[in-house]
Design a protein around this motif. Sequence first.
Motif, PDB file in Angstrom:
ATOM      1  N   ARG A 145     128.768  75.085 -93.647  1.00 49.68           N
ATOM      2  CA  ARG A 145     129.183  74.340 -94.830  1.00 49.68           C
ATOM      3  C   ARG A 145     128.763  72.878 -94.708  1.00 49.68           C
ATOM      4  O   ARG A 145     128.225  72.293 -95.647  1.00 49.68           O
ATOM      5  N   LYS A 146     128.978  72.284 -93.546  1.00 49.59           N
ATOM      6  CA  LYS A 146     128.596  70.882 -93.312  1.00 49.59           C
ATOM      7  C   LYS A 146     127.088  70.715 -93.454  1.00 49.59           C
ATOM      8  O   LYS A 146     126.620  69.739 -94.017  1.00 49.59           O
ATOM      9  N   ALA A 147     126.326  71.667 -92.909  1.00 46.94           N
ATOM     10  CA  ALA A 147     124.863  71.585 -93.001  1.00 46.94           C
ATOM     11  C   ALA A 147     124.409  71.679 -94.444  1.00 46.94           C
ATOM     12  O   ALA A 147     123.505  70.944 -94.876  1.00 46.94           O
ATOM     13  N   SER A 148     125.007  72.579 -95.226  1.00 45.46           N
ATOM     14  CA  SER A 148     124.596  72.724 -96.629  1.00 45.46           C
ATOM     15  C   SER A 148     125.008  71.504 -97.444  1.00 45.46           C
ATOM     16  O   SER A 148     124.313  71.121 -98.381  1.00 45.46           O
ATOM     17  N   GLU A 149     126.122  70.869 -97.106  1.00 40.32           N
ATOM     18  CA  GLU A 149     126.535  69.647 -97.803  1.00 40.32           C
ATOM     19  C   GLU A 149     125.546  68.519 -97.511  1.00 40.32           C
ATOM     20  O   GLU A 149     125.276  67.693 -98.369  1.00 40.32           O
ATOM     21  N   GLY A 150     125.000  68.498 -96.313  1.00 43.77           N
ATOM     22  CA  GLY A 150     124.036  67.486 -95.930  1.00 43.77           C
ATOM     23  C   GLY A 150     122.715  67.668 -96.650  1.00 43.77           C
ATOM     24  O   GLY A 150     121.982  66.705 -96.879  1.00 43.77           O
ATOM     25  N   GLU A 185     136.034  82.169 -84.252  1.00 44.42           N
ATOM     26  CA  GLU A 185     134.582  81.976 -84.169  1.00 44.42           C
ATOM     27  C   GLU A 185     133.968  81.945 -85.570  1.00 44.42           C
ATOM     28  O   GLU A 185     133.134  81.077 -85.875  1.00 44.42           O
ATOM     29  N   SER A 186     134.384  82.853 -86.419  1.00 39.84           N
ATOM     30  CA  SER A 186     133.851  82.926 -87.772  1.00 39.84           C
ATOM     31  C   SER A 186     134.153  81.642 -88.551  1.00 39.84           C
ATOM     32  O   SER A 186     133.269  81.071 -89.203  1.00 39.84           O
ATOM     33  N   PHE A 187     135.393  81.164 -88.475  1.00 37.91           N
ATOM     34  CA  PHE A 187     135.769  79.931 -89.165  1.00 37.91           C
ATOM     35  C   PHE A 187     134.999  78.738 -88.607  1.00 37.91           C
ATOM     36  O   PHE A 187     134.561  77.865 -89.352  1.00 37.91           O
ATOM     37  N   TYR A 188     134.843  78.692 -87.293  1.00 30.64           N
ATOM     38  CA  TYR A 188     134.141  77.586 -86.643  1.00 30.64           C
ATOM     39  C   TYR A 188     132.684  77.533 -87.092  1.00 30.64           C
ATOM     40  O   TYR A 188     132.178  76.480 -87.481  1.00 30.64           O
ATOM     41  N   ARG A 189     131.996  78.669 -87.062  1.00 31.87           N
ATOM     42  CA  ARG A 189     130.581  78.703 -87.464  1.00 31.87           C
ATOM     43  C   ARG A 189     130.430  78.434 -88.965  1.00 31.87           C
ATOM     44  O   ARG A 189     129.500  77.741 -89.381  1.00 31.87           O
ATOM     45  N   ALA A 190     131.340  78.943 -89.780  1.00 32.70           N
ATOM     46  CA  ALA A 190     131.277  78.701 -91.229  1.00 32.70           C
ATOM     47  C   ALA A 190     131.450  77.221 -91.535  1.00 32.70           C
ATOM     48  O   ALA A 190     130.807  76.685 -92.439  1.00 32.70           O
TER      49      ALA A 190
END
Length: 103
Positions: free
Chosen positions: A96-101, A87-92
Motif C-alpha cells: 500500500r505504501k509503495a502504491s501511494e508513492g 505476515e499478510s498485514f505486514y506485507r500489504a
Amino acid sequence: AENARLADLDPCPGAEAEHRPAPPPGEVLAGIITIRRTSQAELARRCGLSAKHVNQLVQGNVPLSQHVAEVLERETGISVHVWNLLESFYRAHFERKASEGDA
C-alpha cells in the motif's frame, strides 16, 4: 501471565481497534524473545532455523513462510493462522505504501 505481557507490545496503545495496525511478525517474535529472556540464537536452535534467518525475520527482511509459521506455532503457542495474518498485514502495508508513492 505470558499472554498478558504480550499485550504490552501494542504499537498504538489507546488507539481504536479498527485503526490500530497489526504488529509485524518480527516485532511479535522480538517481544516473545524478550519476554522469555532468551536470544535469537536460542530460539533458532529450538526451532531448527539458522540464527541469521531468525534475525532476518525479526528485522522484517524476509517473509514468514508457512513452514516457519508452523515451527513458530510449536515453539510459541501462537497459531499458524495468527502468524500468517500478521505476515499478510505486514506485507500489504508495504504494498500500500509503495502504491501511494507511485500515485
